[in-house]
Design a protein around this motif. Structure first.
Motif, PDB file in Angstrom:
ATOM      1  N   PRO A 101       0.821  -1.226   0.000  1.00 32.38           N
ATOM      2  CA  PRO A 101       0.000   0.000   0.000  1.00 32.38           C
ATOM      3  C   PRO A 101       0.849   1.267   0.000  1.00 32.38           C
ATOM      4  O   PRO A 101       0.489   2.266  -0.625  1.00 32.38           O
ATOM      5  CB  PRO A 101      -0.815  -0.128   1.293  1.00 32.38           C
ATOM      6  CG  PRO A 101      -0.840  -1.583   1.591  1.00 32.38           C
ATOM      7  CD  PRO A 101       0.481  -2.101   1.136  1.00 32.38           C
ATOM      8  N   LEU A 108       0.699   4.236  -2.642  1.00 32.21           N
ATOM      9  CA  LEU A 108       0.488   5.585  -2.103  1.00 32.21           C
ATOM     10  C   LEU A 108       1.590   6.532  -2.565  1.00 32.21           C
ATOM     11  O   LEU A 108       1.326   7.697  -2.887  1.00 32.21           O
ATOM     12  CB  LEU A 108       0.447   5.515  -0.571  1.00 32.21           C
ATOM     13  CG  LEU A 108      -0.165   6.706   0.175  1.00 32.21           C
ATOM     14  CD1 LEU A 108      -1.614   6.885  -0.228  1.00 32.21           C
ATOM     15  CD2 LEU A 108      -0.061   6.483   1.682  1.00 32.21           C
ATOM     16  N   VAL A 115      -3.081   2.186   6.095  1.00 33.15           N
ATOM     17  CA  VAL A 115      -3.873   2.006   4.873  1.00 33.15           C
ATOM     18  C   VAL A 115      -4.180   0.524   4.652  1.00 33.15           C
ATOM     19  O   VAL A 115      -5.296   0.158   4.258  1.00 33.15           O
ATOM     20  CB  VAL A 115      -3.110   2.583   3.663  1.00 33.15           C
ATOM     21  CG1 VAL A 115      -3.834   2.263   2.365  1.00 33.15           C
ATOM     22  CG2 VAL A 115      -2.935   4.089   3.820  1.00 33.15           C
ATOM     23  N   TRP A 149      -6.893  -0.496   7.027  1.00 35.76           N
ATOM     24  CA  TRP A 149      -8.167   0.170   6.712  1.00 35.76           C
ATOM     25  C   TRP A 149      -8.821  -0.412   5.459  1.00 35.76           C
ATOM     26  O   TRP A 149     -10.012  -0.718   5.450  1.00 35.76           O
ATOM     27  CB  TRP A 149      -7.897   1.677   6.544  1.00 35.76           C
ATOM     28  CG  TRP A 149      -9.096   2.467   6.106  1.00 35.76           C
ATOM     29  CD1 TRP A 149     -10.381   2.330   6.530  1.00 35.76           C
ATOM     30  CD2 TRP A 149      -9.105   3.513   5.132  1.00 35.76           C
ATOM     31  NE1 TRP A 149     -11.202   3.225   5.891  1.00 35.76           N
ATOM     32  CE2 TRP A 149     -10.435   3.971   5.021  1.00 35.76           C
ATOM     33  CE3 TRP A 149      -8.106   4.124   4.375  1.00 35.76           C
ATOM     34  CZ2 TRP A 149     -10.797   5.011   4.168  1.00 35.76           C
ATOM     35  CZ3 TRP A 149      -8.468   5.167   3.522  1.00 35.76           C
ATOM     36  CH2 TRP A 149      -9.812   5.591   3.421  1.00 35.76           C
TER      37      TRP A 149
END
Length: 748
Positions: A515, A519, A573, A576
């Motif tokens: 992630p 990102l 992230v 989540w």
């Protein structure tokens, strides 16, 4: 003439001599390079060419006027001694090579107690022959050849061995019945016997043996099943060498059963094999016992094997062949497979022989070997000779058929391999089993080469070209003097180091912070735009305090901060959006296979290897654009960006294109990075989360293990030839386009 004039003339002569020496030296060097390339090209062709040679068969020796009728014949590995077995239990050995060819060496009688009721041969590679007496007791023999070296001379001594012991196995349970025909196979301590009684009943017996540790004699326990599911006239009985499958071929059906449990034989498949207007005349298992080959009265030959289908396992007709004969009689009377390869010979009643290979779907040879009806036939263990018995003549033939599995279509088209649900492109060159069906498709490794190069260029081209253009056109000269050599020094980094770091350090880091990587790719362009906007709006006096060309250095801390922030936010992230495990989410929820060493890793690692090449050539091309062109454009009122895009880049486009193509050539030929940073899996998938196998990495991995002169060895050279052609085509195309661009924009 003055001394000054003489000195001038001498100097001029020296200069002319040096100019001519340099001219012819460069010319000679160019010619030598061209000759070296041609030598490489023709040497690769020289090594590869034999794989496409057709099969050749010729008579080597013939023994005439043999009065004995043999039920089976064979020849040993060195093709020096042939043997024949009679159905009455006699084994004869003949010398078939050298000055004494035709000499009968010896004759042995098999130790069979009682009257022999039936005879059968096992799979060719086992070279076992079985006799069953009228009480149902099986005796298995194997013609063997002892090697000795008296007076340093190699001598082969033929003997008859008893693989299961000289004592016969226990009598099969068939009281009052006589065995009409049978087939058998032995595997370690198990023997499978599939037989038919004189009343038509088909029975399977599995004998489990145990060796007495003191007497070394085998004690057998028999497990037997009546196969009541068999209907029709039995044509052939077959047992797989590992005693796991049995095949009962009748006039219209094939019954395939699981024979691992002798008392509970389980029927797996019943398939219809009859064809309208024809009769089933021959059946045989190929090497490995995964394929059943059926021959018909019209010369049609069908290959059947077990595979996966939408409805589960199935026994299917995968491919067919057709006999090509010179005479009218096309009926296949016998099929003889090779020991280890998927080659087989189909024979008609008139002696016509067709040689086929199933994997390559090729007819290798066709002709009449002896001009007479062939009553028995067999291949040598190395498949470099065959032996045929036609009436009273025993003939040995020399066979040149080293690469039957290689055809142009097999290398570049889909092939239906045994056990696979459909035709596919597969590269799998070796296995632990002698019965392995080699898979030599060059498509997946050629695809892997292009895939690796594509992802590397996707990473390297934007960065390399953007850096080159900015360095040559916008950067301050003092900064350029540091940046350009630094980037060029990166080209000296050993690719093995880059591959090592990519495979052992970068791959785990990206897997754990996937992630964060995504990102970072999102935040980086956004942060650069925001930084540019802020720089544009800060007070003028602050901007003027920074020397021209140094403003880009401000982005260094921005990029570093964004990288740190993306990786710092990665766990949050991941928790989540992906429930704490990104890899599991990709695999289970999205159904995408995730390999740790994947195309993303290769793209980044190879990108770093290619960037210096692209940067150096492109930067030189942009920097070499005459300053008068850019100055004239600016003087006419064009902005720096307009001057760059409309004048500088167009003028430098031949050099920029050359930089990209040189980088592509480097990526296509890269070996160590793709060898260490991928799983080396020869798959055809554009997924960024899966690896690949490239031509260069495949050669590096498998060449040390390949047998010199084998099909595998020569196909690896063919892969090198394909790689050579790839790079040649790319470089030729690059030069062609570069010349066109130069002609088009040279007037600027």
């Amino acid at each position: 003439m003055s001394q000054t004039s003489e000195t001038f003339l001498k100097t001029e002569k020296k200069r002319l001599f040096k100019d001519k020496a340099a001219k012819y030296g460069v010319m000679a060097g160019g010619v030598m390079v061209l000759c070296a390339l041609l030598l490489i090209f023709f040497y690769l062709l020289y090594v590869v060419q034999p794989v496409f040679n057709s099969a050749h068969i010729e008579v080597r020796n013939k023994i005439e006027n043999i009065t004995t009728e043999y039920a089976a014949v064979g020849i040993e590995e060195q093709t020096e001694i042939a043997f024949g077995l009679t159905d009455s239990g006699v084994v004869d050995f003949y010398r078939v090579k050298g000055d004494k060819a035709g000499e009968k060496l010896n004759s042995e009688t098999v130790n069979v107690d009682g009257e022999i009721a039936a005879f059968a041969a096992s799979a060719p590679h086992q070279a076992h022959y079985g006799y069953i007496n009228n009480r149902g007791e099986l005796t298995v023999v194997k013609p063997s050849f002892r090697v000795s070296f008296p007076n340093d001379v190699r001598v082969l001594t033929p003997v008859v061995d008893y693989p299961l012991g000289e004592a016969a196995t226990p009598a099969l349970q068939s009281p009052g019945k006589v065995i009409k025909q049978f087939s058998f196979a032995s595997e370690e301590s198990a023997v499978g016997i599939l037989y038919q009684l004189d009343n038509g009943q088909v029975v399977f017996a599995r004998l489990e043996g145990e060796e007495d540790m003191f007497t070394e004699e085998m004690t057998w326990e028999a497990y037997q099943s009546d196969l009541n599911f068999v209907t029709g006239e039995v044509k052939q009985l077959l047992v797989s060498p590992d005693v796991s499958r049995i095949f009962i071929v009748t006039d219209s059906e094939v019954f395939v059963a699981n024979a691992r449990d002798g008392e509970n034989v389980r029927l797996l498949y019943t398939v219809k094999v009859n064809r309208a207007g024809t009769e089933l005349t021959a059946a045989q298992l190929l090497a490995g016992a995964n394929s059943l080959v059926l021959g018909y009265s019209d010369g049609h030959i069908a290959q059947w094997f077990e595979t996966n289908s939408k409805d589960g396992r199935a026994f299917i007709n995968a491919r067919s062949f057709q006999m090509e004969v010179e005479q009218a009689d096309t009926a296949v009377v016998e099929i003889y497979p090779e020991f280890y390869r998927r080659t087989f010979a189909a024979i008609t009643a008139s002696g016509e022989v067709n040689l086929f290979h199933t994997t390559s779907e090729a007819e290798l040879w066709q002709g009449n070997l002896t001009g007479k009806k062939i009553s028995n036939f067999n291949f040598s263990p190395r498949s470099n000779a065959l032996i045929a018995l036609d009436g009273s003549d025993l003939t040995v033939f020399k066979v040149e058929n080293e690469h039957p599995e290689v055809t142009w279509s097999g290398l570049w088209q889909e092939v239906w391999y045994e056990g696979y649900p459909e035709p596919d492109y597969i590269w799998q060159s070796s296995s632990a089993s002698d019965d392995f069906e080699s898979k030599f498709s060059l498509v997946p490794i050629s695809f892997g080469t292009l895939k690796a190069a594509a992802y590397a260029m996707l990473f390297a081209v934007p960065i390399g070209l953007a850096a080159a253009i900015y360095t040559a056109y916008f950067m301050a000269p003092s900064v350029r003097k540091v940046v350009k050599p630094t980037v060029e020094i990166m080209e000296a980094l050993p690719t093995v180091i880059l591959g090592f770091l990519a495979g052992l350090w970068l791959a785990p880091v990206i897997e754990e912070n996937l992630p964060g990587v995504v990102l970072f790719l999102i935040l980086l362009p956004v942060s650069i735009l925001v930084a540019a906007m802020l720089w544009h709006n800060i007070p003028k006096r602050i901007k003027e305090s920074v020397p021209a060309g140094y403003d880009s250095l401000i982005l260094i801390p921005v990029v570093m901060f964004v990288g740190w922030l993306a990786f710092a936010l990665s766990p949050a992230v991941e928790q989540w959006l992906f429930d704490g495990n990104t890899r599991l989410y990709i695999t289970n929820e999205l159904g995408i296979t995730f390999d740790q060493r994947n195309s993303l890793i290769v793209g980044i690692a190879m990108g770093f290897a290619v960037i210096p090449t692209i940067f150096s050539i492109a930067e030189d091309a942009v920097f070499s654009v005459p300053k008068t062109l850019s100055s004239g454009s600016l003087a006419l009122g064009a902005t720096q960006w307009q001057t760059l895009t409309k004048v500088v880049l167009l003028t430098a486009s031949p050099g920029i294109f050359s930089a990209v193509m040189m980088g592509l050539g480097r990526a296509v030929g890269e070996t160590m990075i793709v060898l260490m940073a991928t799983g080396n899996t020869p798959i055809m998938d554009w997924s960024i989360f899966q690896g690949m196998r490239t031509l260069s990495a495949n050669i590096a991995v498998e060449m040390p293990e390949s047998e010199v002169g084998s099909s595998h060895y020569r196909i690896l050279f063919l892969a090198a030839f394909v790689l050579f052609v790839f790079t040649f085509v790319f470089n030729t195309l690059a030069e062609f386009v570069r010349q066109r661009l130069r002609e088009k924009y040279s007037s600027l």
